[in-house]
Design a protein around this motif. Structure first.
Motif, mmCIF file in Angstrom:
data_model
loop_
_atom_site.group_PDB
_atom_site.id
_atom_site.type_symbol
_atom_site.label_atom_id
_atom_site.label_comp_id
_atom_site.label_asym_id
_atom_site.label_seq_id
_atom_site.Cartn_x
_atom_site.Cartn_y
_atom_site.Cartn_z
ATOM 1 N N SER A 21 -74.656 -2.653 8.929
ATOM 2 C CA SER A 21 -75.487 -1.949 9.802
ATOM 3 C C SER A 21 -74.569 -1.263 10.608
ATOM 4 O O SER A 21 -73.426 -1.755 11.292
ATOM 5 N N SER A 22 -74.812 -0.130 11.575
ATOM 6 C CA SER A 22 -74.474 0.530 12.581
ATOM 7 C C SER A 22 -72.949 0.974 12.528
ATOM 8 O O SER A 22 -72.323 0.566 13.195
ATOM 9 N N SER A 23 -72.841 1.467 11.381
ATOM 10 C CA SER A 23 -71.467 1.816 10.755
ATOM 11 C C SER A 23 -70.854 2.988 11.774
ATOM 12 O O SER A 23 -69.488 2.966 11.879
ATOM 13 N N LEU A 24 -71.719 3.572 12.591
ATOM 14 C CA LEU A 24 -71.299 4.667 13.257
ATOM 15 C C LEU A 24 -71.505 4.195 14.719
ATOM 16 O O LEU A 24 -71.230 4.837 15.777
ATOM 17 N N LEU A 25 -72.020 3.079 14.890
ATOM 18 C CA LEU A 25 -72.297 2.595 16.152
ATOM 19 C C LEU A 25 -73.100 3.437 17.006
ATOM 20 O O LEU A 25 -73.095 3.939 18.336
ATOM 21 N N GLN A 26 -74.333 4.169 16.604
ATOM 22 C CA GLN A 26 -75.267 5.171 16.947
ATOM 23 C C GLN A 26 -74.315 6.155 17.613
ATOM 24 O O GLN A 26 -74.563 6.782 18.799
ATOM 25 N N MET A 27 -73.156 6.444 16.802
ATOM 26 C CA MET A 27 -72.469 7.706 17.265
ATOM 27 C C MET A 27 -71.608 7.416 18.376
ATOM 28 O O MET A 27 -70.792 8.333 19.190
ATOM 29 N N ASN A 28 -71.395 6.149 19.050
ATOM 30 C CA ASN A 28 -70.936 5.944 20.236
ATOM 31 C C ASN A 28 -69.442 5.796 19.898
ATOM 32 O O ASN A 28 -68.528 5.431 20.786
ATOM 33 N N LEU A 29 -68.873 5.834 18.729
ATOM 34 C CA LEU A 29 -67.526 5.586 18.080
ATOM 35 C C LEU A 29 -66.878 6.786 18.516
ATOM 36 O O LEU A 29 -65.462 6.636 18.599
ATOM 37 N N PHE A 30 -67.297 7.901 18.845
ATOM 38 C CA PHE A 30 -66.770 9.307 18.845
ATOM 39 C C PHE A 30 -66.383 9.962 20.125
ATOM 40 O O PHE A 30 -66.514 11.003 20.304
ATOM 41 N N LYS A 31 -66.345 9.163 21.060
ATOM 42 C CA LYS A 31 -66.365 9.506 22.551
ATOM 43 C C LYS A 31 -64.856 9.936 22.932
ATOM 44 O O LYS A 31 -64.505 10.905 23.638
ATOM 45 N N LYS A 32 -63.893 9.618 22.012
ATOM 46 C CA LYS A 32 -62.454 9.906 22.046
ATOM 47 C C LYS A 32 -61.983 9.990 20.497
ATOM 48 O O LYS A 32 -62.528 9.302 19.480
#
Length: 370
Positions: A290-301
């Motif tokens: 689960s949480s493959s995108l870490l609730q979109m927190n992966l994309f801060k940079k």
């Protein structure tokens, strides 16, 4: 009993040109390597109820996903109800059959209702305590309940919400929340009572398989407050269900920033330390991440250029979201990785990664040195 079958899930996979790489067989089912999740954080916020998952679910299925995951408490039952609407429309359109889909939900959290009740404590009294589904001692922090009667009631309510007869996988949801309060010995006795009920529910045709969906239990170090050893759960299942027990799956976080289940020796099997994925393989338990995108927190940079090259040397993928999903679907030992998206256009874009083969194992392992 309408459930996913070997033949139907295989036939679903063959509808798509990428079926040889994007689908995997576990037990008697063929899974898409990405599954659609429907979790949205902070469910009390009004913004969670101005959208719906209906079109997203339909787009996911039409794009090749046959694993749909939810839970009784996601948006106070709204996620389940919206999946139910989408499934009915898909079936009415003859776009898919029930037997082609692997449908999962979870019980453990107190789901309440939408609209949110004026007094949730009164709701708990009226719907759970007064109905003798649980005692106050079974409830932790007014939100999590580990009584077998409550779990069965919750499952039946979820089936009704989704308009299906039987779940292919039904999970006990985040049981580690009660581990510290109960202590390991009492906790495992509580799990035993629930697994025993799960076996009965499987005999009743309410569920096909059962599992445990966790947040911290398998990714934290041994000795931490919420740590669970998978082998202990399997022993409980064997005790209540014999060698043919229906405990077959666990769900746990995994993404490009949280790789514990692949890298950390958090488990032991027959006295030997190992990772969660190694333990699951040795114990014949399937792992859904689960949480493959870490609730979109992966994309801060932006990801490093090396990351993109190792995962996608031909530079086909267009963005870091696709790379993050490609990373998860390429992980050896994971059956399927869940991601949540409401917008059909985003789902369609994300699933363009099915045009690629999984990253080569050598490249994948180099990722951990980048």
């Amino acid at each position: 009993m309408n459930v996913a079958t070997t033949e139907a899930t295989y036939n679903f996979a063959k509808k798509f040109s990428t079926y040889k790489d994007f689908y995997i067989k576990h037990n008697d089912l063929v899974f898409s390597k990405l599954g659609l999740g429907t979790f949205n954080k902070e469910p009390y916020k009004e913004e969670n109820y101005v959208f719906h998952y209906i079109e997203g679910v339909k787009q996911a299925v039409k794009s090749g996903i046959n694993l749909i995951d939810t839970a009784s408490n996601y948006r106070y039952g709204q996620s389940e109800k919206e999946i139910g609407i989408a499934l009915k429309e898909l079936l009415d359109e003859k776009a898919v059959t029930r037997e082609e889909l692997i449908i999962c939900s979870k019980g453990g959290f107190i789901q309440l209702d939408f609209p949110f009740p004026k007094n949730p404590y009164v709701w708990i009294d009226e719907n759970i305590l007064n109905a003798n589904l649980a005692t106050k001692e079974d409830i932790e922090l007014d939100q999590h309940c580990m009584s077998a009667d409550f779990i069965e009631w919750s499952c039946k309510k979820s089936l009704e919400n989704m308009g299906v007869d039987c779940f292919d996988i039904y999970y006990l949801h985040n049981p580690e929340m009660q581990l510290q309060k109960l202590g390991t010995k009492t906790f495992l006795k509580k799990v035993e009572s629930i697994f025993k009920r799960f076996e009965k529910m499987a005999d009743m045709g309410l569920i096909k398989y059962y599992g445990v969906a966790v947040w911290n239990a398998f990714i934290n170090e041994k000795g931490s407050a919420e740590h669970i050893n998978l082998e202990d759960l399997v022993k409980v299942a064997q005790k209540v269900g014999g060698e043919n027990h229906r405990f077959k799956y666990v769900q746990t976080p995994f993404n490009i920033a949280k790789t514990s289940i692949y890298t950390m020796l958090t488990q032991s099997v027959r006295g030997e330390d190992c990772t969660l994925l190694q333990a699951a393989h040795r114990l014949n338990i399937g792992v859904i991440s689960s949480s493959s995108l870490l609730q979109m927190n992966l994309f801060k940079k932006s990801f490093k250029a090396e990351t993109g090259y190792l995962l996608d040397p031909n530079m086909i993928l267009e963005n870091d979201i696709q790379l993050a999903l490609h990373f998860c679907r390429s992980t050896p030992g994971i059956i399927s990785s869940l991601f949540a998206s409401k917008a059909p256009v985003h789902i369609k874009k994300n699933l363009e990664i099915t045009k690629l083969k999984s990253a080569a194992r050598a490249n994948y392992d180099l990722m951990y040195r980048v």
